[in-house]
Design a protein around this motif. Structure first.
Motif, PDB file in Angstrom:
ATOM      1  N   SER A 287      26.216  32.514  39.614  1.00 30.03           N
ATOM      2  CA  SER A 287      27.426  31.857  39.125  1.00 30.03           C
ATOM      3  C   SER A 287      27.563  30.509  39.838  1.00 30.03           C
ATOM      4  O   SER A 287      26.859  30.248  40.820  1.00 30.03           O
TER       5      SER A 287
ATOM      6  N   THR B   2      26.829  24.456  31.903  1.00 27.74           N
ATOM      7  CA  THR B   2      27.892  25.143  31.170  1.00 27.74           C
ATOM      8  C   THR B   2      28.005  26.618  31.542  1.00 27.74           C
ATOM      9  O   THR B   2      28.785  27.347  30.956  1.00 27.74           O
TER      10      THR B   2
ATOM     11  N   ASN C   1      20.088  32.621  33.515  1.00 25.43           N
ATOM     12  CA  ASN C   1      18.790  33.137  33.130  1.00 25.43           C
ATOM     13  C   ASN C   1      18.214  33.819  34.360  1.00 25.43           C
ATOM     14  O   ASN C   1      18.317  33.274  35.475  1.00 25.43           O
TER      15      ASN C   1
ATOM     16  N   SER D  14      25.452  29.026  31.595  1.00 28.34           N
ATOM     17  CA  SER D  14      24.532  29.984  30.981  1.00 28.34           C
ATOM     18  C   SER D  14      23.469  30.398  31.983  1.00 28.34           C
ATOM     19  O   SER D  14      22.729  29.543  32.476  1.00 28.34           O
TER      20      SER D  14
ATOM     21  N   ILE E 248      21.015  28.586  36.298  1.00 28.75           N
ATOM     22  CA  ILE E 248      22.266  28.499  35.559  1.00 28.75           C
ATOM     23  C   ILE E 248      22.472  27.053  35.108  1.00 28.75           C
ATOM     24  O   ILE E 248      22.241  26.119  35.878  1.00 28.75           O
ATOM     25  N   THR E 249      22.869  26.896  33.866  1.00 30.96           N
ATOM     26  CA  THR E 249      23.055  25.558  33.321  1.00 30.96           C
ATOM     27  C   THR E 249      24.421  25.007  33.734  1.00 30.96           C
ATOM     28  O   THR E 249      25.249  25.714  34.317  1.00 30.96           O
TER      29      THR E 249
END
Length: 121
Positions: A70, A54, A58, A56, A51-52
């Motif tokens: 999350s 921000t 994957n 996002s 997770i980035t």
């Protein structure tokens, strides 16, 4: 130094659910990428989900639709909600973060100690 503490692993029957947590502590200025990895006996470590900064996500194909990653940036904590667990999900799950520590000029990679997830058939 940045410390990662994982929790939430355990033994569950196939079809069940577990929620893993990874809390980062230390002199953290910022965390960019975060992710969960797993390693089953006799197999190489593989990425489960990332997770980035921000938010996002994957996912690996094998967990898409079953796992949800999350993060709570205010708490420097990441989660992995695992549902419809299968015996092949059995592994040691480790969290990874890329963090900028106070006093450092660049981001570094940190790993948790791992938590065992066992799914019985």
């Amino acid at each position: 130094q940045v410390h990662l503490v994982e929790s939430g692993g355990g033994l569950v029957q196939a079809g069940g659910s577990l929620r893993l947590s990874c809390a980062a502590s230390g002199r953290i200025v910022s965390i960019s990428a975060m992710g969960w990895y797993r390693q089953a006996p006799g197999k190489q470590r593989e990425v489960v989900a990332t997770i980035t900064s921000t938010g996002s996500p994957n996912y690996a194909d094998s967990v898409t639709g079953r796992f949800t990653i999350s993060r709570d940036n205010a708490k420097n904590t990441m989660y992995l909600q695992m549902t419809s667990l299968k015996p092949e999900d059995t592994a040691v799950y480790s969290c990874h973060v890329r963090a900028l520590q106070s006093g450092s000029a660049w981001y570094s990679d940190y790993w948790g100690q791992g938590t065992q997830v066992t799914v019985s058939s």
